[in-house]
Design a protein around this motif. Structure first.
Motif, PDB file in Angstrom:
ATOM      1  N   MET A 234       0.857  -1.190   0.000  1.00 19.18           N
ATOM      2  CA  MET A 234       0.000   0.000   0.000  1.00 19.18           C
ATOM      3  C   MET A 234       0.886   1.231   0.000  1.00 19.18           C
ATOM      4  O   MET A 234       2.103   1.165   0.219  1.00 19.18           O
ATOM      5  N   THR A 235       0.260   2.370  -0.199  1.00 16.78           N
ATOM      6  CA  THR A 235       0.959   3.634  -0.037  1.00 16.78           C
ATOM      7  C   THR A 235      -0.010   4.676   0.487  1.00 16.78           C
ATOM      8  O   THR A 235      -1.210   4.646   0.190  1.00 16.78           O
ATOM      9  N   ALA A 236       0.523   5.573   1.310  1.00 17.27           N
ATOM     10  CA  ALA A 236      -0.290   6.678   1.809  1.00 17.27           C
ATOM     11  C   ALA A 236      -0.408   7.745   0.732  1.00 17.27           C
ATOM     12  O   ALA A 236       0.494   7.925  -0.091  1.00 17.27           O
ATOM     13  N   VAL A 237      -1.508   8.451   0.747  1.00 14.50           N
ATOM     14  CA  VAL A 237      -1.692   9.613  -0.120  1.00 14.50           C
ATOM     15  C   VAL A 237      -1.819  10.808   0.813  1.00 14.50           C
ATOM     16  O   VAL A 237      -2.708  10.842   1.676  1.00 14.50           O
ATOM     17  N   THR A 238      -0.900  11.774   0.690  1.00 15.82           N
ATOM     18  CA  THR A 238      -0.853  12.888   1.635  1.00 15.82           C
ATOM     19  C   THR A 238      -1.150  14.223   0.974  1.00 15.82           C
ATOM     20  O   THR A 238      -0.967  14.402  -0.227  1.00 15.82           O
ATOM     21  N   GLY A 239      -1.590  15.162   1.844  1.00 15.70           N
ATOM     22  CA  GLY A 239      -1.874  16.516   1.395  1.00 15.70           C
ATOM     23  C   GLY A 239      -0.659  17.406   1.521  1.00 15.70           C
ATOM     24  O   GLY A 239       0.437  16.940   1.872  1.00 15.70           O
ATOM     25  N   PRO A 240      -0.810  18.700   1.289  1.00 15.35           N
ATOM     26  CA  PRO A 240       0.323  19.629   1.272  1.00 15.35           C
ATOM     27  C   PRO A 240       1.055  19.772   2.610  1.00 15.35           C
ATOM     28  O   PRO A 240       2.238  20.109   2.641  1.00 15.35           O
ATOM     29  N   GLU A 241       0.386  19.484   3.736  1.00 15.61           N
ATOM     30  CA  GLU A 241       1.014  19.594   5.055  1.00 15.61           C
ATOM     31  C   GLU A 241       1.446  18.234   5.604  1.00 15.61           C
ATOM     32  O   GLU A 241       1.767  18.111   6.781  1.00 15.61           O
ATOM     33  N   GLY A 242       1.431  17.242   4.735  1.00 22.90           N
ATOM     34  CA  GLY A 242       1.798  15.898   5.179  1.00 22.90           C
ATOM     35  C   GLY A 242       0.664  15.152   5.831  1.00 22.90           C
ATOM     36  O   GLY A 242       0.858  14.039   6.352  1.00 22.90           O
ATOM     37  N   GLU A 243      -0.527  15.716   5.834  1.00 19.25           N
ATOM     38  CA  GLU A 243      -1.688  15.055   6.431  1.00 19.25           C
ATOM     39  C   GLU A 243      -2.161  13.927   5.520  1.00 19.25           C
ATOM     40  O   GLU A 243      -2.041  13.993   4.294  1.00 19.25           O
ATOM     41  N   VAL A 244      -2.687  12.877   6.130  1.00 21.14           N
ATOM     42  CA  VAL A 244      -3.174  11.726   5.372  1.00 21.14           C
ATOM     43  C   VAL A 244      -4.560  12.047   4.813  1.00 21.14           C
ATOM     44  O   VAL A 244      -5.482  12.383   5.565  1.00 21.14           O
ATOM     45  N   ILE A 245      -4.695  11.937   3.484  1.00 22.73           N
ATOM     46  CA  ILE A 245      -6.005  12.137   2.874  1.00 22.73           C
ATOM     47  C   ILE A 245      -6.547  10.851   2.260  1.00 22.73           C
ATOM     48  O   ILE A 245      -7.733  10.765   1.926  1.00 22.73           O
ATOM     49  N   GLY A 246      -5.671   9.844   2.136  1.00 21.16           N
ATOM     50  CA  GLY A 246      -6.138   8.588   1.566  1.00 21.16           C
ATOM     51  C   GLY A 246      -5.073   7.517   1.610  1.00 21.16           C
ATOM     52  O   GLY A 246      -3.942   7.747   2.046  1.00 21.16           O
ATOM     53  N   ILE A 247      -5.451   6.342   1.171  1.00 20.90           N
ATOM     54  CA  ILE A 247      -4.530   5.212   1.072  1.00 20.90           C
ATOM     55  C   ILE A 247      -4.839   4.462  -0.213  1.00 20.90           C
ATOM     56  O   ILE A 247      -5.988   4.394  -0.657  1.00 20.90           O
ATOM     57  N   PHE A 248      -3.784   3.943  -0.847  1.00 20.26           N
ATOM     58  CA  PHE A 248      -3.965   3.139  -2.055  1.00 20.26           C
ATOM     59  C   PHE A 248      -3.363   1.766  -1.790  1.00 20.26           C
ATOM     60  O   PHE A 248      -2.181   1.642  -1.462  1.00 20.26           O
ATOM     61  N   THR A 249      -4.189   0.722  -1.881  1.00 13.16           N
ATOM     62  CA  THR A 249      -3.785  -0.636  -1.530  1.00 13.16           C
ATOM     63  C   THR A 249      -3.867  -1.573  -2.730  1.00 13.16           C
ATOM     64  O   THR A 249      -4.323  -1.177  -3.812  1.00 13.16           O
ATOM     65  N   ASP A 250      -3.452  -2.798  -2.519  1.00  9.84           N
ATOM     66  CA  ASP A 250      -3.587  -3.818  -3.574  1.00  9.84           C
ATOM     67  C   ASP A 250      -5.039  -3.968  -3.992  1.00  9.84           C
ATOM     68  O   ASP A 250      -5.340  -4.192  -5.164  1.00  9.84           O
ATOM     69  N   GLY A 251      -5.942  -3.870  -3.026  1.00 14.54           N
ATOM     70  CA  GLY A 251      -7.367  -3.968  -3.344  1.00 14.54           C
ATOM     71  C   GLY A 251      -7.824  -2.828  -4.233  1.00 14.54           C
ATOM     72  O   GLY A 251      -8.604  -3.025  -5.174  1.00 14.54           O
ATOM     73  N   ASP A 252      -7.345  -1.607  -3.961  1.00 15.06           N
ATOM     74  CA  ASP A 252      -7.675  -0.458  -4.810  1.00 15.06           C
ATOM     75  C   ASP A 252      -7.129  -0.655  -6.213  1.00 15.06           C
ATOM     76  O   ASP A 252      -7.766  -0.264  -7.203  1.00 15.06           O
ATOM     77  N   LEU A 253      -5.948  -1.249  -6.315  1.00 14.33           N
ATOM     78  CA  LEU A 253      -5.356  -1.509  -7.627  1.00 14.33           C
ATOM     79  C   LEU A 253      -6.223  -2.460  -8.436  1.00 14.33           C
ATOM     80  O   LEU A 253      -6.487  -2.222  -9.634  1.00 14.33           O
TER      81      LEU A 253
END
Length: 324
Positions: A234-253
Motif C-alpha cells: 500500500m501507499t499513503a496519499v498525503t496533502g500539502p502539510e503531510g496530512e493523510v487524505i487517503g490510502i492506495f492498496t492492492d485492493g484499490d489496484l
C-alpha cells in the motif's frame, strides 16, 4: 489388565480428591491469612521461601509467582541454609515455610535463627499443633483429609493445596499493591505477553524514507512504483502539510484495473480510499493488531496528533515482532 475406562476412572478420582482439597481452603482464608498478607506488605526486604522435598518444589513455584507479581521473593533449600545459605537472609526479610507435617527437621532447626533475627514467619502446614505452626506469626492451614495417592503416601492433594494457598497469597498481594498488567510485562519482557504489553507502534513502524507515500496528483503509474519499492502492499496519499487524505492498496489496484483506467493519466486521488483507518503513534502494537483484526485490514498508517503521516506498518511487521 486395566482398560481405558479404568485409567479414566482413576484419573477422575484424583481430580475429585484434589478439587475437594482446594475447595476446603476457602474457609481457611481468615484472620491468619490477612496477617500473612500484612507481614509481607510491611516487609522492606524479600520473601524467603523454604521447603523440603515436594514442598520445596511447591515453594519454588510460590517464590516465582510472588516475584513475578510484585513481591520480591526467592527460594532457599533448608538443607543448604544451615550450611551457609542463611547468609542470603537479611533482617528485613519475611520467611514463608512449607511443611505438611510441620515437623520437617531441616526447617525446624532454622527456627531459632529466624526468631533471633526477628524475621516474620509464615507457615503453611497441615498440622496446626506442629512445631512450625506454633512458632509462626501467621499459620495457614493446608491440611487435607486424604492424599490422591491410593497408598496415602505420595504428596499429591497436600501439595496442590499448598500451591493454591500460595497463589491466594500472591494474588491478594498483587491487588493490594495495585500491580498492573504493564508491571507484569516489565518482569516478563521475553515472553509473548511482555511483547504485547510493552511493544509500541513506534518500535515497529516504518519511518522516514521507508514510508510509502505519494501526493494526490501523483500518476497511478508512479504510485505503483512507490508501492513496489517500499514493499508494504500500500501507499499513503498525503496533502500539502503531510496530512493523510487517503490510502492506495492492492485492493484499490484491482478495482482500478477492473475499470480499465489509464495508469499514466489517472491520479492517486482518483483511485485511493479516502479517509482511511489510521492509528496514533505511541500506542501499543497490540492495539494496532486489534484494529487490523476488527477492520479486516492488513496495514495501517500511523499519524501524529495533527493527523500528519509519521509511519506505516502491516501485519507482517506484527508477526515478525511476535505480537500476533
Amino acid at each position: 489388565m486395566l482398560t481405558d475406562k479404568d485409567f479414566c476412572r482413576l484419573g477422575q478420582a484424583v481430580i475429585d480428591t484434589e478439587a475437594s482439597a482446594v475447595a476446603a481452603l476457602k474457609s481457611r482464608i481468615n484472620a491468619a491469612f490477612a496477617t500473612a498478607c500484612r507481614l509481607i506488605l510491611a516487609c522492606s526486604g524479600r520473601v524467603v521461601v523454604l521447603g523440603m522435598g515436594k514442598s520445596g518444589h511447591i515453594g519454588g513455584k510460590i517464590a516465582a509467582t510472588l516475584a513475578s507479581t510484585g513481591t520480591p521473593a526467592f527460594f532457599v533449600h533448608p538443607g543448604e541454609a544451615s550450611h551457609g545459605d542463611l547468609g542470603m537472609m537479611t533482617a528485613d526479610d519475611v520467611v514463608v515455610a512449607l511443611s505438611n507435617s510441620g515437623e520437617t527437621a531441616e526447617i525446624n532447626q532454622l527456627l531459632p535463627v529466624i526468631k533471633r533475627r526477628s524475621l516474620g514467619l509464615i507457615a503453611l502446614t497441615g498440622n496446626p499443633s506442629s512445631t512450625l505452626a506454633r512458632a509462626a506469626d501467621a499459620h495457614l492451614e493446608t491440611g487435607v483429609d486424604r492424599e490422591a495417592c491410593p497408598l496415602g503416601l505420595a504428596p499429591t492433594a497436600s501439595t496442590t493445596a499448598s500451591l493454591a494457598m500460595g497463589d491466594a497469597l500472591a494474588i491478594a498481594l498483587l491487588d493490594a499493591r495495585g500491580f498492573t498488567a504493564e508491571d507484569f510485562a516489565h518482569s516478563h519482557p521475553g515472553g509473548r505477553l511482555g511483547r504485547r504489553l510493552l511493544l509500541r507502534i513506534d518500535d515497529l513502524m516504518h519511518q522516514g524514507d521507508a514510508i510509502p507515500r505519494v501526493t494526490a496528483d501523483t500518476p497511478l503509474s508512479e504510485t505503483l512504483v512507490e508501492m513496489s519499492r517500499k514493499g508494504l502492499g500500500m501507499t499513503a496519499v498525503t496533502g500539502p502539510e503531510g496530512e493523510v487524505i487517503g490510502i492506495f492498496t492492492d485492493g484499490d489496484l484491482r478495482r482500478a484495473l477492473d475499470k480499465a483506467v489509464d495508469v499514466h493519466t489517472t491520479t492517486a486521488e482518483a483511485v485511493m480510499t479516502a479517509a482511511p483507518r489510521c492509528i496514533r503513534r505511541g500506542l501499543l502494537a497490540a492495539e494496532a493488531l486489534a484494529t487490523m483484526e476488527r477492520d479486516r485490514i492488513n496495514a495501517l498508517l500511523v499519524v501524529d496528533e495533527h493527523a500528519r503521516l509519521v509511519g506505516a506498518l502491516n501485519m507482517h511487521d506484527l508477526l515478525r515482532a511476535g505480537v500476533v
